[in-house]
Motif scaffolding. Structure first.
Motif, PDB file in Angstrom:
ATOM      1  N   ASN A  32      10.693  88.527  -9.878  1.00  0.00           N
ATOM      2  CA  ASN A  32      11.385  89.697  -9.296  1.00  0.00           C
ATOM      3  C   ASN A  32      11.816  89.541  -7.929  1.00  0.00           C
ATOM      4  O   ASN A  32      12.959  89.007  -7.152  1.00  0.00           O
ATOM      5  CB  ASN A  32      10.696  90.701  -8.664  1.00  0.00           C
ATOM      6  CG  ASN A  32      10.802  91.449  -9.413  1.00  0.00           C
ATOM      7  OD1 ASN A  32      11.647  91.786 -10.701  1.00  0.00           O
ATOM      8  ND2 ASN A  32       9.410  92.674  -9.635  1.00  0.00           N
ATOM      9  N   GLN A  33      11.641  87.832  -7.197  1.00  0.00           N
ATOM     10  CA  GLN A  33      11.629  87.216  -6.064  1.00  0.00           C
ATOM     11  C   GLN A  33      12.543  86.545  -6.121  1.00  0.00           C
ATOM     12  O   GLN A  33      13.636  86.171  -5.266  1.00  0.00           O
ATOM     13  CB  GLN A  33      10.642  86.093  -5.880  1.00  0.00           C
ATOM     14  CG  GLN A  33      10.190  85.427  -4.876  1.00  0.00           C
ATOM     15  CD  GLN A  33      10.387  83.782  -4.896  1.00  0.00           C
ATOM     16  OE1 GLN A  33      10.725  82.636  -4.749  1.00  0.00           O
ATOM     17  NE2 GLN A  33       8.824  83.832  -4.147  1.00  0.00           N
ATOM     18  N   ALA A  34      13.230  86.556  -7.847  1.00  0.00           N
ATOM     19  CA  ALA A  34      14.415  85.490  -7.733  1.00  0.00           C
ATOM     20  C   ALA A  34      15.992  86.795  -7.690  1.00  0.00           C
ATOM     21  O   ALA A  34      16.765  86.123  -7.181  1.00  0.00           O
ATOM     22  CB  ALA A  34      14.449  85.207  -8.860  1.00  0.00           C
ATOM     23  N   ASN A  35      15.534  88.054  -7.574  1.00  0.00           N
ATOM     24  CA  ASN A  35      16.522  88.696  -7.121  1.00  0.00           C
ATOM     25  C   ASN A  35      17.304  88.356  -5.174  1.00  0.00           C
ATOM     26  O   ASN A  35      18.612  89.402  -5.356  1.00  0.00           O
ATOM     27  CB  ASN A  35      16.084  90.473  -7.613  1.00  0.00           C
ATOM     28  CG  ASN A  35      15.885  90.763  -9.028  1.00  0.00           C
ATOM     29  OD1 ASN A  35      16.176  90.248  -9.498  1.00  0.00           O
ATOM     30  ND2 ASN A  35      14.826  91.729  -8.635  1.00  0.00           N
ATOM     31  N   GLY A  36      16.282  88.041  -4.795  1.00  0.00           N
ATOM     32  CA  GLY A  36      16.877  88.033  -2.751  1.00  0.00           C
ATOM     33  C   GLY A  36      17.774  86.360  -3.378  1.00  0.00           C
ATOM     34  O   GLY A  36      18.599  85.948  -2.234  1.00  0.00           O
ATOM     35  N   VAL A  37      17.842  85.281  -4.203  1.00  0.00           N
ATOM     36  CA  VAL A  37      19.016  84.892  -4.398  1.00  0.00           C
ATOM     37  C   VAL A  37      20.131  85.014  -5.201  1.00  0.00           C
ATOM     38  O   VAL A  37      20.179  85.101  -5.919  1.00  0.00           O
ATOM     39  CB  VAL A  37      18.080  83.458  -5.159  1.00  0.00           C
ATOM     40  CG1 VAL A  37      18.983  82.370  -5.354  1.00  0.00           C
ATOM     41  CG2 VAL A  37      16.815  82.929  -5.120  1.00  0.00           C
ATOM     42  N   HIS A  38      20.729  84.297  -4.130  1.00  0.00           N
ATOM     43  CA  HIS A  38      22.640  85.218  -4.394  1.00  0.00           C
ATOM     44  C   HIS A  38      23.074  83.378  -4.420  1.00  0.00           C
ATOM     45  O   HIS A  38      23.079  82.537  -3.043  1.00  0.00           O
ATOM     46  CB  HIS A  38      23.450  85.383  -3.602  1.00  0.00           C
ATOM     47  CG  HIS A  38      24.180  86.093  -3.367  1.00  0.00           C
ATOM     48  ND1 HIS A  38      25.376  87.254  -4.473  1.00  0.00           N
ATOM     49  CD2 HIS A  38      25.668  85.086  -3.206  1.00  0.00           C
ATOM     50  CE1 HIS A  38      26.385  86.744  -4.740  1.00  0.00           C
ATOM     51  NE2 HIS A  38      26.868  86.148  -4.177  1.00  0.00           N
ATOM     52  N   LEU A  39      24.046  82.850  -5.735  1.00  0.00           N
ATOM     53  CA  LEU A  39      24.463  82.003  -6.023  1.00  0.00           C
ATOM     54  C   LEU A  39      26.560  82.377  -5.560  1.00  0.00           C
ATOM     55  O   LEU A  39      26.673  83.227  -6.357  1.00  0.00           O
ATOM     56  CB  LEU A  39      24.740  81.359  -6.795  1.00  0.00           C
ATOM     57  CG  LEU A  39      22.972  80.941  -7.663  1.00  0.00           C
ATOM     58  CD1 LEU A  39      22.632  80.633  -9.194  1.00  0.00           C
ATOM     59  CD2 LEU A  39      22.478  79.679  -6.524  1.00  0.00           C
ATOM     60  N   LYS A  40      27.638  81.289  -5.670  1.00  0.00           N
ATOM     61  CA  LYS A  40      28.773  81.193  -5.497  1.00  0.00           C
ATOM     62  C   LYS A  40      29.385  80.888  -6.502  1.00  0.00           C
ATOM     63  O   LYS A  40      30.292  81.519  -6.889  1.00  0.00           O
ATOM     64  CB  LYS A  40      28.812  80.286  -4.394  1.00  0.00           C
ATOM     65  CG  LYS A  40      28.978  80.633  -2.930  1.00  0.00           C
ATOM     66  CD  LYS A  40      29.604  80.106  -1.651  1.00  0.00           C
ATOM     67  CE  LYS A  40      29.098  80.375  -0.314  1.00  0.00           C
ATOM     68  NZ  LYS A  40      29.777  79.213   0.681  1.00  0.00           N
ATOM     69  N   GLY A  41      28.590  80.641  -7.386  1.00  0.00           N
ATOM     70  CA  GLY A  41      28.762  80.735  -8.786  1.00  0.00           C
ATOM     71  C   GLY A  41      27.805  79.639  -9.668  1.00  0.00           C
ATOM     72  O   GLY A  41      26.444  79.210  -8.804  1.00  0.00           O
ATOM     73  N   LEU A  42      28.026  78.894 -10.887  1.00  0.00           N
ATOM     74  CA  LEU A  42      26.538  78.593 -11.342  1.00  0.00           C
ATOM     75  C   LEU A  42      27.771  77.833 -12.700  1.00  0.00           C
ATOM     76  O   LEU A  42      28.168  78.475 -13.595  1.00  0.00           O
ATOM     77  CB  LEU A  42      25.565  78.978 -12.436  1.00  0.00           C
ATOM     78  CG  LEU A  42      24.710  79.189 -12.926  1.00  0.00           C
ATOM     79  CD1 LEU A  42      24.188  77.656 -11.990  1.00  0.00           C
ATOM     80  CD2 LEU A  42      23.591  79.693 -14.086  1.00  0.00           C
ATOM     81  N   ASN A  43      27.485  76.637 -13.013  1.00  0.00           N
ATOM     82  CA  ASN A  43      27.787  76.069 -14.181  1.00  0.00           C
ATOM     83  C   ASN A  43      26.330  75.507 -14.446  1.00  0.00           C
ATOM     84  O   ASN A  43      25.816  74.667 -13.915  1.00  0.00           O
ATOM     85  CB  ASN A  43      28.727  75.149 -13.906  1.00  0.00           C
ATOM     86  CG  ASN A  43      29.467  75.696 -13.991  1.00  0.00           C
ATOM     87  OD1 ASN A  43      31.070  76.055 -14.440  1.00  0.00           O
ATOM     88  ND2 ASN A  43      30.744  74.533 -12.405  1.00  0.00           N
ATOM     89  N   ALA A  44      25.612  75.708 -15.846  1.00  0.00           N
ATOM     90  CA  ALA A  44      24.042  75.227 -15.513  1.00  0.00           C
ATOM     91  C   ALA A  44      23.940  74.184 -15.967  1.00  0.00           C
ATOM     92  O   ALA A  44      22.704  73.086 -15.716  1.00  0.00           O
ATOM     93  CB  ALA A  44      23.737  76.318 -17.030  1.00  0.00           C
TER      94      ALA A  44
END
Length: 496
Positions: A475-487
């Motif tokens: 659930n901690q990951a819910n606080g991470v925000h990315l502008k974009g993602l190419n894996a």
């Protein structure tokens, strides 16, 4: 808490066989992720008695029914968007802002995911070419073509690879008008573009093009082909994109070049004739490459001139090095083995836990003196029916400080969320999957990635799935925000 899945313990369906029709379908109408190589399991037709056994297992509840959805208690199936105007195989995914970009063998689709419970299709572009591996950077969208076409247009038709005039490579689109993408450039590359990796460099983007399997009869795909194509794309003038280098990653003598010689020297292992996939970690100026018979680390401090700094092989359990993922601390690399090319049933008791799995490598050393040290394998514990193509495929990190957690697609094995904080003892903590496709058809989920609190999965046959992971460990990951993602261009999730 996980629901007990009887397939974890069953033995009677662990048959290492795949219908000939399934394999043929995956390699033509609905191609799998990689062309099967020497690591393939010999194909066998499914007997009527074996088919009856699968049907009996469904009837008894031992495995899910055809197309039935099952999942652990800590995963919610938020939404599904079926395929629409693009009926081909769904492939990879990329993200930017509130949009998801879905590759498809017939082109690509753009979703508005501002509300993940109700994704909206804002654009569909018809542009056939197998793989259509997809990435996005700013106003540019990149699309890989790995099938021989009559020309570089979106109206091309298939054409024999033995024809010199045939085309395959990279296509570039302008997506500044998200609802009306414009095709702006193409770059032909040797042996096509199976996958690609973006490496940003100030006002330019470098594209590492991975391709393989040369043949002396192919004018544009000559052996030994022991490197990658590097394309430079000026972001303010993408129409001038061009190849600037073809670094040889596996130097060697003769037609075979360097790298793993494969069978018969190493039985069951693919000969290295290029790379399948590369994942860059720009914040550390390194990349990890999965190159058929080899796993490598690259120094990408000079993006136009990547250099190999470490090379490993696993000639016991790995047949086809498929892809790579760094953990958040960049002190581990997960390599996947695509045993059977994605078209065979390898998730069963007979194949076992170490083949068609992930290999976890600890990354030790400093600077450019890095070493890859094998630590353990991970494979889903849920055995699949012999009609279900299943093997390790595309995934990404779920960003949790102090933990190494990954979400990953396994074709008809579904979606697995697994913890490899203890490299030698990884374990599954969540899953989502569908029962076998009707009539032994091939399919399943190609790519599953974490992006801004949700799991997005591109199912080859069933469309675009959104999942929500509800677990105290993640659930901690819910606080991470990315502008974009190419894996394949892995971000720095936490500032160091």
């Amino acid at each position: 808490m996980l629901r007990r899945n009887p397939r974890t313990h069953r033995g009677r369906l662990g048959i290492a066989a795949t219908a000939a029709g399934l394999l043929a379908a995956l390699l033509t109408a609905t191609p799998a992720g990689a062309v099967p190589g020497p690591g393939d399991i010999p194909e066998k037709k499914i007997s009527s008695s074996a088919q009856a056994e699968v049907e009996a297992a469904i009837e008894s509840g031992e495995i899910p029914g055809v197309d039935e959805i099952v999942h652990s208690d800590n995963i919610e199936h938020v939404s599904n968007t079926p395929k629409d105007l693009l009926p081909g195989t769904n492939s990879d995914l990329a993200f930017q802002g509130d949009y998801a970009f879905s590759g498809n063998y017939d082109g690509f689709k753009i979703f508005d995911i501002k509300n993940p419970k109700k994704p909206k299709v804002v654009a569909q572009v018809l542009c056939p070419g197998s793989q259509n591996d997809i990435s996005v950077s700013g106003d540019l969208l990149f699309l890989s073509t790995d099938s021989s076409r009559s020309d570089d247009s979106c109206n091309s038709t298939t054409q024999p690879v033995t024809e010199k005039s045939s085309w395959e490579g990279m296509k570039i689109f302008d997506i500044s008008d998200i609802r009306n993408p414009q095709y702006v450039a193409s770059v032909e590359t040797a042996c096509g573009s199976h996958t690609h990796t973006l490496v940003p460099d100030r006002d330019d983007v470098y594209v590492y093009v991975s391709s393989y399997s040369p043949n002396a009869a192919y004018p544009d795909c000559q052996p030994p082909h022991d490197g990658i194509s590097v394309i430079k794309v000026p972001t303010d003038a993408p129409e001038t994109a061009a190849i600037v280098n073809f670094p040889v990653l596996f130097p060697g003598e003769g037609e075979l070049g360097g790298g793993n010689p494969g069978s018969p020297v190493n039985p069951g292992v693919s000969r290295t004739t290029g790379c399948h996939d590369i994942t860059a970690l720009p914040s550390r100026k390194i990349a990890a490459g999965a190159c058929m018979g080899d796993g490598i680390l690259l120094d990408i401090s000079d993006p136009a001139n990547p250099k190999v700094i470490e090379q490993v092989q696993d000639n016991v359990n790995f047949a086809f090095w498929h892809s790579a993922t760094f953990n958040t601390d960049a002190d581990k690399v997960v390599f996947t083995d695509e045993l059977g090319g994605g078209g065979m049933a390898t998730c069963n008791a007979e194949i076992g836990p170490n083949r068609g799995a992930n290999g976890i490598y600890d990354l030790v050393g400093k600077g450019r003196n890095l070493e890859l040290r094998f630590a353990g394998y991970y494979k889903i514990p849920r055995h699949q029916a012999e009609t279900e193509n299943c093997v390790a495929h595309n995934g990404s990190i779920v960003p949790v400080r102090g933990k190494d957690i990954m979400v990953q697609s396994w074709y008809q094995g579904g979606v697995s969320v697994w913890d490899f904080t203890d490299s030698a003892h990884p374990k599954e903590i969540a899953y989502f999957e569908r029962g076998p496709l009707p009539n032994g058809a091939g399919g399943g989920t190609w790519s599953t990635y974490w992006y801004n609190g949700y799991l997005y999965s591109n199912d080859m046959a069933k469309g675009f799935d959104v999942l929500k992971l509800n677990d105290r460990r993640t659930n901690q990951a819910n606080g991470v925000h990315l502008k974009g993602l190419n894996a394949q261009t892995q971000p720095e999730y936490f500032k160091r």
